[in-house]
Design an enzyme around this catalytic site. Structure first.
Site, mmCIF file in Angstrom:
data_model
loop_
_atom_site.group_PDB
_atom_site.id
_atom_site.type_symbol
_atom_site.label_atom_id
_atom_site.label_comp_id
_atom_site.label_asym_id
_atom_site.label_seq_id
_atom_site.Cartn_x
_atom_site.Cartn_y
_atom_site.Cartn_z
ATOM 1 N N TYR A 49 0.857 -1.182 0.000
ATOM 2 C CA TYR A 49 0.000 0.000 0.000
ATOM 3 C C TYR A 49 0.894 1.233 0.000
ATOM 4 C CZ TYR A 49 -3.387 3.475 1.641
ATOM 5 O OH TYR A 49 -4.179 4.596 1.771
ATOM 6 N N ASP B 293 9.456 3.057 0.123
ATOM 7 C CA ASP B 293 8.355 3.720 0.820
ATOM 8 C C ASP B 293 8.501 3.450 2.325
ATOM 9 O OD1 ASP B 293 6.053 4.700 1.868
ATOM 10 O OD2 ASP B 293 4.687 3.626 0.528
ATOM 11 N N LYS C 254 3.797 9.481 8.839
ATOM 12 C CA LYS C 254 3.536 8.852 10.142
ATOM 13 C C LYS C 254 4.481 9.299 11.261
ATOM 14 C CE LYS C 254 1.022 5.126 8.094
ATOM 15 N NZ LYS C 254 -0.262 4.661 8.463
HETATM 16 C C1 PLP Z 1 3.586 2.145 3.277
HETATM 17 C C2 PLP Z 1 2.612 3.282 3.208
HETATM 18 N N1 PLP Z 1 2.782 4.243 2.284
HETATM 19 C C3 PLP Z 1 1.949 5.297 2.205
HETATM 20 C C4 PLP Z 1 0.882 5.429 3.056
HETATM 21 C C5 PLP Z 1 -0.044 6.594 2.954
HETATM 22 O O1 PLP Z 1 0.149 7.448 4.044
HETATM 23 P P1 PLP Z 1 -1.029 8.434 4.521
HETATM 24 O O2 PLP Z 1 -2.070 7.590 5.175
HETATM 25 O O3 PLP Z 1 -0.336 9.373 5.479
HETATM 26 O O4 PLP Z 1 -1.523 9.127 3.310
HETATM 27 C C6 PLP Z 1 0.664 4.447 4.036
HETATM 28 C C7 PLP Z 1 -0.462 4.566 4.980
HETATM 29 O O5 PLP Z 1 -0.761 3.701 5.770
HETATM 30 C C8 PLP Z 1 1.545 3.346 4.110
HETATM 31 O O6 PLP Z 1 1.349 2.355 4.994
#
Ligand code: PLP
Length: 449
Positions: A151, A254, A282
């Protein structure tokens, strides 16, 4: 999902949840917080302190979700409260140059190995969106490769195979069936996406032989955190990086979940990687909305106004003053005493993991715990390990996990019943929290069919 009756008093929570549904879709602002996972509805939380939260009915819980990982310092950390209180007294945000943003960026650069420069945005989704635009501009290519079950936020092209599906519908590994995660996305957005199974170099090489030269980027989570907690096989991430480079694509890591969590410099430091671009969110903001893209000048400077082939990135709230102040304080806390706090996070997390494993062993329950230190997940399965998305779809008993978590919620442990997420240990968690968790888990396991 069958309705689960709570023995705790949830009267006010339930009333508010009913009321919220009159104006909010499903009574929440993100489906993962609502009835999709909580039965009969979510707890409605009112306050938090340290590692604990309280719902509207005054029930107390130890929080192992920590705002989906955002609260690395726990709730209402005194330093964060002080910084926010002082900063807000002089205004919230100017959308102008401020010392706060370079104070945050300097610290960020000192901690994150691959950060020659950083650009702040407001969420992890914005960060991964920007990273893809930069990668496309830098390589002059449009396709990119993402892995099944990863994700990267809710930007159109990332919304492919992010949810679990029946194992017999997943298609061949070298050409996975494509499942859009959402309606409303033009199919053309997915024409640019190549899908591959994770933790499987052989299949990745086959896929890259087919289309590697068309790729702007390979994007991966370093630890798969959205099918629970799935670790990379030894050396896997470096090999993915090497393969990306062999085909002229960028390696995008990521770190929205893992950044500032596994080490001061995130998983790139922990695993000794040099991503071309990395994305954060986060834990960086310690509870304040933030996203960030880091990388070399040669790529990030493409955002310079008027530069040849300029990459556009706007945002009224980018570099938000309060968030920047919080980041500076948060990163100071994390690096104090040569990062000693990480030892505490690891000790607490590893004790929780070992304790839960021991309960499963003693009670003869077919279940495993994956992960280490700051983040982990349990799977009810007869397998020794869950290696990837396909294992998760086929072997993880997610209904049993949900029952287990609802049992814990009854006993004062706050965690999402979604098996796809993960347990988070913050700097506020203690061995007392672990003891309480293990006592509750033991009781629930005693009644788990
Ligand atoms: C690995 C990863 N990338 C990107 C995101 C997206 O972040 P946000 O919820 O702050 O938009 C998440 C969200 O859980 C994530 O787990």
């Amino acid at each position: 999902m069958p309705t689960i009756t709570s023995t705790r008093n949830r009267e006010r929570s339930n009333q508010w949840y009913q009321r919220a549904q009159q104006s909010l879709v499903e009574g929440v602002n993100s489906p993962s917080r609502g009835a999709a996972v909580y039965s009969p509805g979510p707890l409605v939380l009112e306050r938090g302190h340290g590692s604990h939260v309280w719902d509207l009915d005054g029930n107390e819980y130890i929080d192992f979700m920590m705002s989906f990982g955002a609260l690395i310092q726990g709730h209402a950390h005194p330093k964060i409260v002080e910084v926010v209180t002082q900063a807000i007294a002089h205004g919230s945000h100017f959308a102008a140059a401020t010392p706060a943003e370079s104070e945050a960026a300097d610290r960020f650069r000192r901690m994150v190995p691959a950060a020659e420069a950083v650009r702040f945005a407001n969420s992890g989704s914005e960060a991964t969106m920007l990273a893809l635009r930069l990668a496309r501009a830098h390589t002059g290519r449009t396709k990119f490769l993402k892995f099944e079950g990863h994700y990267h936020g809710w930007y159109d092209p990332y919304c492919l195979n992010g949810h679990s599906h029946p194992a017999d519908k997943l298609g061949p590994r070298e050409n996975p069936t494509r499942f859009p995660d959402s309606a409303g996305i033009p199919s053309a957005a997915f024409d640019e996406v190549v899908l591959a199974p994770w933790n499987d170099l052989e299949t990745l090489e086959t896929i890259l032989r087919r289309c590697g030269r068309e790729l702007a980027a390979i994007i991966t989570e370093p630890i798969m955190a959205n099918m629970g907690c799935i670790l990379p096989q030894e050396g896997y991430l470096q090999k993915v990086c090497d393969l990306a480079h062999r085909y002229g694509a960028l390696f995008v890591l990521d770190e929205v979940v893992t950044g500032f969590r596994y080490a001061p410099g995130g998983c790139q430091q922990y695993y000794g990687l040099q991503p071309d671009l990395s994305t954060f969110g986060k834990a960086l903001g310690a509870g304040f909305p933030v996203g960030a893209v880091a990388g070399p000048r040669a790529i990030l400077d493409r955002m310079r106004w008027g530069s040849d082939g300029m990459v556009l990135h706007y945002g009224t709230f980018n570099g938000h003053r309060l968030t920047m102040r919080v980041i500076a304080a948060n990163l100071d806390l994390l690096t104090a005493n040569a990062g000693a706090i990480y030892k505490q996070i690891y000790a607490v997390g590893d004790a929780a993991i070992a304790g839960v494993r021991e309960i499963f062993r003693r009670r003869n329950i077919d279940a495993i715990v994956q992960g280490f230190g700051p983040m982990f997940q349990l799977y009810f399965t007869r397998r020794d390990a869950i290696h990837d998305y396909r294992d998760y779809c086929q072997y993880a008993d997610t209904a049993k996990y949900s029952r287990f978590i609802h049992g814990l919620l009854e006993r004062g442990i706050y965690m999402t019943p979604s098996n796809g997420l993960h347990w988070i240990v913050s700097t506020a968690h203690t061995m007392h929290d672990v003891e309480a968790l293990l006592a509750a888990a033991d009781e629930v396991c005693a009644g788990l069919a």
